[in-house]
Design an enzyme around this catalytic site. Structure first.
Site, PDB file in Angstrom:
ATOM      1  N   TYR A 175      27.255   2.881  -9.247  1.00  0.00           N
ATOM      2  CA  TYR A 175      26.114   1.018  -8.967  1.00  0.00           C
ATOM      3  C   TYR A 175      26.796   1.130  -7.693  1.00  0.00           C
ATOM      4  CZ  TYR A 175      24.608  -3.384  -8.414  1.00  0.00           C
ATOM      5  OH  TYR A 175      23.746  -4.145  -9.060  1.00  0.00           O
ATOM      6  N   PHE A 187      -1.468  -4.765   9.854  1.00  0.00           N
ATOM      7  CA  PHE A 187      -1.210  -4.448   7.934  1.00  0.00           C
ATOM      8  C   PHE A 187      -1.004  -5.579   7.002  1.00  0.00           C
ATOM      9  CE2 PHE A 187       0.416  -2.018   4.335  1.00  0.00           C
ATOM     10  CZ  PHE A 187      -1.106  -1.051   4.699  1.00  0.00           C
ATOM     11  N   THR A 188      -2.010  -4.727   5.825  1.00  0.00           N
ATOM     12  CA  THR A 188      -1.528  -5.971   4.808  1.00  0.00           C
ATOM     13  C   THR A 188      -0.808  -6.726   4.951  1.00  0.00           C
ATOM     14  OG1 THR A 188      -2.338  -3.931   3.463  1.00  0.00           O
ATOM     15  CG2 THR A 188      -3.703  -4.837   4.213  1.00  0.00           C
ATOM     16  N   ASP A 210       7.704  -1.092  13.116  1.00  0.00           N
ATOM     17  CA  ASP A 210       6.585  -0.300  11.979  1.00  0.00           C
ATOM     18  C   ASP A 210       6.552   1.350  12.242  1.00  0.00           C
ATOM     19  OD1 ASP A 210       5.576   0.936   9.395  1.00  0.00           O
ATOM     20  OD2 ASP A 210       4.524  -1.405   9.443  1.00  0.00           O
ATOM     21  N   LYS A 258       5.111   7.662   3.131  1.00  0.00           N
ATOM     22  CA  LYS A 258       4.327   8.253   4.035  1.00  0.00           C
ATOM     23  C   LYS A 258       5.481   9.681   5.199  1.00  0.00           C
ATOM     24  CE  LYS A 258       2.286   4.458   3.168  1.00  0.00           C
ATOM     25  NZ  LYS A 258       3.549   2.959   2.410  1.00  0.00           N
ATOM     26  N   ARG A 262     -11.155   0.111   3.960  1.00  0.00           N
ATOM     27  CA  ARG A 262     -10.414  -0.122   4.928  1.00  0.00           C
ATOM     28  C   ARG A 262     -10.900  -1.267   5.639  1.00  0.00           C
ATOM     29  NH1 ARG A 262      -4.894  -0.307   3.673  1.00  0.00           N
ATOM     30  NH2 ARG A 262      -5.885  -1.818   2.229  1.00  0.00           N
ATOM     31  N   PHE A 293      -8.545  -6.333  -2.375  1.00  0.00           N
ATOM     32  CA  PHE A 293      -8.529  -5.222  -2.067  1.00  0.00           C
ATOM     33  C   PHE A 293      -7.990  -4.524  -3.140  1.00  0.00           C
ATOM     34  CE2 PHE A 293      -5.192  -3.143  -0.640  1.00  0.00           C
ATOM     35  CZ  PHE A 293      -4.460  -4.602   0.665  1.00  0.00           C
TER      36      PHE A 293
HETATM   37  N1  F0G Z   1       3.109  -0.013   6.809  1.00  0.00           N
HETATM   38  C1  F0G Z   1       2.314   0.752   6.978  1.00  0.00           C
HETATM   39  C2  F0G Z   1       1.300   1.084   8.669  1.00  0.00           C
HETATM   40  C3  F0G Z   1       1.564   0.947   5.975  1.00  0.00           C
HETATM   41  O1  F0G Z   1       0.572   2.213   6.119  1.00  0.00           O
HETATM   42  C4  F0G Z   1       2.541   0.974   4.794  1.00  0.00           C
HETATM   43  C5  F0G Z   1       1.968   1.269   3.537  1.00  0.00           C
HETATM   44  C6  F0G Z   1       3.357  -0.476   4.729  1.00  0.00           C
HETATM   45  C7  F0G Z   1       3.670  -0.382   5.690  1.00  0.00           C
HETATM   46  C8  F0G Z   1       3.746  -0.569   3.612  1.00  0.00           C
HETATM   47  O2  F0G Z   1       4.422   0.414   2.773  1.00  0.00           O
HETATM   48  O3  F0G Z   1       3.656   0.808   0.812  1.00  0.00           O
HETATM   49  O4  F0G Z   1       6.068   1.051   1.346  1.00  0.00           O
HETATM   50  O5  F0G Z   1       4.842  -0.712   0.713  1.00  0.00           O
HETATM   51  N2  F0G Z   1       0.752   1.551   3.435  1.00  0.00           N
HETATM   52  C9  F0G Z   1       0.031   2.536   2.139  1.00  0.00           C
HETATM   53  C10 F0G Z   1      -0.931   3.080   2.950  1.00  0.00           C
HETATM   54  C11 F0G Z   1      -0.203   1.598   0.970  1.00  0.00           C
HETATM   55  O6  F0G Z   1      -1.797   3.436   2.016  1.00  0.00           O
HETATM   56  O7  F0G Z   1      -1.430   2.795   4.036  1.00  0.00           O
HETATM   57  P1  F0G Z   1       5.124   0.528   1.326  1.00  0.00           P
END
Ligand code: F0G
Length: 463
Positions: free
Chosen positions: A72, A124-125, A215, A258, A382, A448
């Site tokens: 833990y 980024f979203t 990021d 990634k 996108r 989306f």
């Molecule tokens: N920042 C970037 C540039 C990303 O592309 C993503 C995720 C995140 C942050 C968030 O990371 O998914 O681990 O919580 N991108 C995915 C994509 C979802 O398909 O581009 P996460």
């Protein structure tokens, strides 16, 4: 004659995939509301929805999974992760999170106050959603070339120092908790930032007392572009370049899904002890103990090993090369794509692909739906759907309206890329038959993921 290069790995385990029929794909499309996010993976032939969490792990990573210490607190795998981050990224303090957005949540809650401004080299979203949720307003400070799919600028992810300076002068440094610096920039097409730009931005931020939170999601791929394109960098290793890149920043959020080659995981890292301390308090509430943050010991071990693998120069050359191989085939056939081809994906320029479909009819979403119907290849929109709505309810109508063909790492062969290219080219030849979509269900946030659509004027140019 140019000698061809092959994948720098051999295949030890295979996963069968379904070769679907047109009838099957039609039924699946209707069930999914023409949203590729809502398709079942078993109905997909080649899955280019995302490069996130879809990588193939190495035998070394799988071996590490068996060494999971599921204590833990104080798992030995946490220390392996911490060491890998300190070694490769250079930040002293590390907090694991379940994935990147877990880290975005924590850093946004710690640093952003109501009414703050958060400049960034394109949104980024999830990153922007967390910044807004914490009371911040995102301000785009990427260079204008990033918004132009035709611009051949080698570092389209660069920060526009003029825009950043203008914001700081206008609202004051005390209303800006940090500059959000993405390397590479996903929404611009996987475009890199140059070392030179990072040096200048860092000098400016230091002078004005601004923090830089990176990021770092696709930072190793960014390092490769620097090695390849930036004068004087060719003889350095990607590992060395990456360390310098991040030395210009104060901390990072990271999606392990990634570049670090794992299926789940992420972390927050910082040079600031007080930020680290605050993060340890929040992570307990939302993720788990600071020594596991929502991950099993085995997940942390796989990520620790993946972090060391991701900076291998031969791997990165092949990885970026495969993405470029797909992009090159489309360029040769005259298909409009975002140029130069980025690190993790080939982006179709849906505005130029479907100039007859207005943006309110979601051309990129329609193109992604048509691609699935044609060949079972799953891509991601996108564009207008991803951009969502402003706080006042109007749509963003972003300048870039794209379909992302995202290549998972070490998963598909170049022959799969050929199949994808054939399908996109075939669709391009009958593009005028695609008329767009209407949105029939719209969720309030990150629409989306779950929005549903109906095609306008027939089944989107089925073959
Ligand atoms: N920042 C970037 C540039 C990303 O592309 C993503 C995720 C995140 C942050 C968030 O990371 O998914 O681990 O919580 N991108 C995915 C994509 C979802 O398909 O581009 P996460």
């Amino acid at each position: 004659m140019q000698r061809r290069q092959a994948e720098p790995y051999k295949i030890k385990v295979v996963e069968p995939i379904a070769v679907t029929t047109p009838q099957h794909r039609r039924t699946a499309s209707v069930e999914a509301g023409f949203n590729t996010f809502l398709l079942r993976s078993q109905d997909v032939y080649i899955d280019l929805l995302t490069d996130s969490g879809t990588s193939a792990m190495s035998d070394n990573q799988w071996a590490g999974m068996m060494l999971g210490d599921e204590a833990y607190a104080g798992s030995r795998n946490f220390y392996a992760l911490q060491e890998a981050v300190q070694d490769i990224y250079g930040y002293p303090h590390v907090i694991p999170t379940h994935q990147g957005r877990g880290a975005e949540h924590i850093i946004s809650q710690i640093l952003i106050r109501q009414g703050d401004y958060v400049p960034g080299n394109m949104y980024f979203t999830t990153t922007r959603a967390h910044q807004e949720r914490a009371g911040g307003t995102f301000v785009d400070v990427v260079i204008p070339e990033a918004h132009d799919p035709r611009s051949g600028h080698p570092f389209k992810g660069n920060v526009d120092l003029g825009k950043l300076r203008e914001l700081v002068d206008r609202v004051g440094a005390d209303r800006i908790p940090y500059l959000s610096l993405a390397v590479t920039v996903n929404m611009a097409g996987g475009q890199p930032v140059s070392l030179e730009n990072m040096r200048q931005v860092s000098a400016f931020c230091r002078e004005r007392g601004l923090r830089i939170i990176c990021d770092a999601t696709r930072c190793a791929e960014n390092a490769y572009f620097i090695k390849e394109r930036e004068p004087g960098q060719a003889d350095r290793s990607c590992r060395d370049i990456l360390k310098e890149m991040l030395s210009y920043t104060d901390g990072c959020t990271m999606s392990g899904k990634k570049d670090p080659l794992v299926n789940i995981g992420g972390f927050l890292a910082t040079r600031e002890f007080d930020v680290y301390q605050k993060a340890t308090q929040l992570v307990v509430l939302f993720e788990g103990m600071p020594s596991y943050g929502g991950l099993a010991g085995r997940d942390m071990e796989a990520m620790a090993r993946g972090i060391r693998e991701m900076v291998d120069d031969d791997y990165l050359a092949w990885r970026i090369g495969q993405v470029r191989y797909l992009g090159g085939q489309l360029q040769e056939a005259g298909v409009p794509i975002v140029e130069p081809v980025g690190g993790h994906a080939v982006y179709l320029d849906a505005r130029s692909f479907l100039p007859h479909v207005e943006q309110a009819r979601y051309p990129a979403q329609a193109l992604a739906a048509a691609l699935y119907l044609d060949s079972g290849v799953r891509a991601m929109e996108r564009g207008n759907v991803s951009a969502g709505r402003r706080p006042d309810g109007t749509e963003y109508f972003p300048r870039l309206e794209m379909v992302r063909l995202t290549i998972p790492r070490r998963v598909y062969t170049d022959r799969h890329m050929d199949v994808v290219a054939d399908s996109v080219v075939a669709l391009y030849r009958r593009r005028e038959r695609i008329q767009g979509l209407t949105m029939v269900y719209e969720p309030p946030a990150l629409r989306f993921f779950t929005a549903r659509f109906e095609p306008i004027g027939g089944m989107l140019a089925e073959g």
